[in-house]
Design a protein around this motif. Structure first.
Motif, PDB file in Angstrom:
ATOM      1  N   VAL A 164       0.852  -1.193   0.000  1.00 51.08           N
ATOM      2  CA  VAL A 164       0.000   0.000   0.000  1.00 51.08           C
ATOM      3  C   VAL A 164       0.884   1.239   0.000  1.00 51.08           C
ATOM      4  CG1 VAL A 164      -1.950  -1.112   1.149  1.00 51.08           C
ATOM      5  CG2 VAL A 164      -0.158  -0.047   2.528  1.00 51.08           C
ATOM      6  N   ASP A 165       0.319   2.350  -0.429  1.00 50.11           N
ATOM      7  CA  ASP A 165       1.098   3.590  -0.435  1.00 50.11           C
ATOM      8  C   ASP A 165       0.496   4.626   0.503  1.00 50.11           C
ATOM      9  OD1 ASP A 165      -1.140   4.213  -1.907  1.00 50.11           O
ATOM     10  OD2 ASP A 165      -0.072   4.478  -3.805  1.00 50.11           O
ATOM     11  N   VAL A 166      -0.104   4.131   1.600  1.00 53.14           N
ATOM     12  CA  VAL A 166      -0.574   4.999   2.677  1.00 53.14           C
ATOM     13  C   VAL A 166       0.063   4.504   3.972  1.00 53.14           C
ATOM     14  CG1 VAL A 166      -2.753   5.515   1.525  1.00 53.14           C
ATOM     15  CG2 VAL A 166      -2.631   3.584   3.122  1.00 53.14           C
ATOM     16  N   PRO A 167       0.149   5.350   5.001  1.00 55.92           N
ATOM     17  CA  PRO A 167       0.731   4.910   6.272  1.00 55.92           C
ATOM     18  C   PRO A 167      -0.017   3.712   6.856  1.00 55.92           C
ATOM     19  CG  PRO A 167       0.541   7.296   6.223  1.00 55.92           C
ATOM     20  CD  PRO A 167      -0.191   6.788   5.015  1.00 55.92           C
ATOM     21  N   LEU A 168       0.742   2.768   7.398  1.00 50.77           N
ATOM     22  CA  LEU A 168       0.187   1.547   7.992  1.00 50.77           C
ATOM     23  C   LEU A 168       0.922   1.277   9.294  1.00 50.77           C
ATOM     24  CD1 LEU A 168      -1.443  -1.162   7.861  1.00 50.77           C
ATOM     25  CD2 LEU A 168       0.475  -2.088   6.528  1.00 50.77           C
ATOM     26  N   VAL A 169       0.176   1.137  10.399  1.00 48.94           N
ATOM     27  CA  VAL A 169       0.811   0.874  11.692  1.00 48.94           C
ATOM     28  C   VAL A 169       0.152  -0.328  12.358  1.00 48.94           C
ATOM     29  CG1 VAL A 169       1.448   3.289  12.036  1.00 48.94           C
ATOM     30  CG2 VAL A 169      -0.695   2.435  13.002  1.00 48.94           C
TER      31      VAL A 169
END
Length: 214
Positions: free
Chosen positions: A86-91
């Motif tokens: 993915v190209d969004v922040p992932l935590v």
């Protein structure tokens, strides 16, 4: 900004709403619940379950998530591989809170009600310390009655029991981490009575995602 939080337990949704309401109220929080993620978990994160969680993460981005967080701790290892999909922040549920903990002191108390959660928490705390290049001393507190007290006595009972545990370990630690999302409702009370800082996982996730989306 839309933040999508992935849950395997319905009980983790209210703590997320609480934490984001206090820390990141401007976020549009979407809670995605798949109870099968936990029902089908049999003590081992199989390749099938890894693909399944990766697919859920991809689904979140496909449906307009600007950032994604996991509230299901057993799937934390999937973040390392899925972040490249993915190209969004992932935590993960552990990443933000453990990063905050190792930046604030060396003697870090961990409170959990389940042995497996305690083991995972200690692992990710040590991993965060290694990544930060610091040495830490985990101090473990396993209080197996906490969820029973929460269900029987509600928030007041949970606050009372957590206060006992926090005060009992305060002299030996620089800070305390509430490792389970369900403990977050007691944070405001503990901040008033604890002589050392207290962190909750969903509040740390909200802070991390707010910073990543700034």
């Amino acid at each position: 900004m839309r933040v999508t939080m992935i849950h395997a337990l319905a009980e983790s949704i209210p703590p997320v709403r609480l934490a984001f309401g206090e820390v990141f109220p401007e976020a549009e929080v979407v809670n995605l619940l798949d109870e099968g993620l936990l029902i089908d978990f049999d003590g081992q994160l199989t390749p099938h379950l890894r693909r399944r969680m990766s697919n859920v993460i991809g689904y979140c981005q496909d449906n307009k998530a600007d950032a994604i967080g996991l509230a299901c701790s057993v799937y934390a290892p999937v973040v390392d591989s899925a972040k490249h999909l993915v190209d969004v922040p992932l935590v993960s549920s552990y990443g933000p809170v453990m990063a905050e903990a190792v930046s604030a002191g060396t003697r870090i108390g961990l409170i959990a009600s389940v042995q497996a959660t305690m083991a995972d928490s200690e692992f990710y705390l040590k991993l965060a310390a290694e990544e930060a290049g610091v040495e830490i001393e985990p101090v473990l507190c396993l209080a197996e009655d906490l969820i029973t007290v929460l269900r029987a006595e509600g928030q007041v009972g949970l606050e009372r029991r957590l206060e006992q545990e926090v005060l009992g370990m305060a002299k030996d630690v620089d800070m305390v981490v509430l490792t389970q999302f369900s403990f977050a409702a007691a944070l405001a009370h503990l901040e008033k009575v604890s002589p050392v800082p207290v962190l909750s996982a969903p509040h740390s996730s909200a802070r991390a995602l707010k910073q990543l989306l700034a």
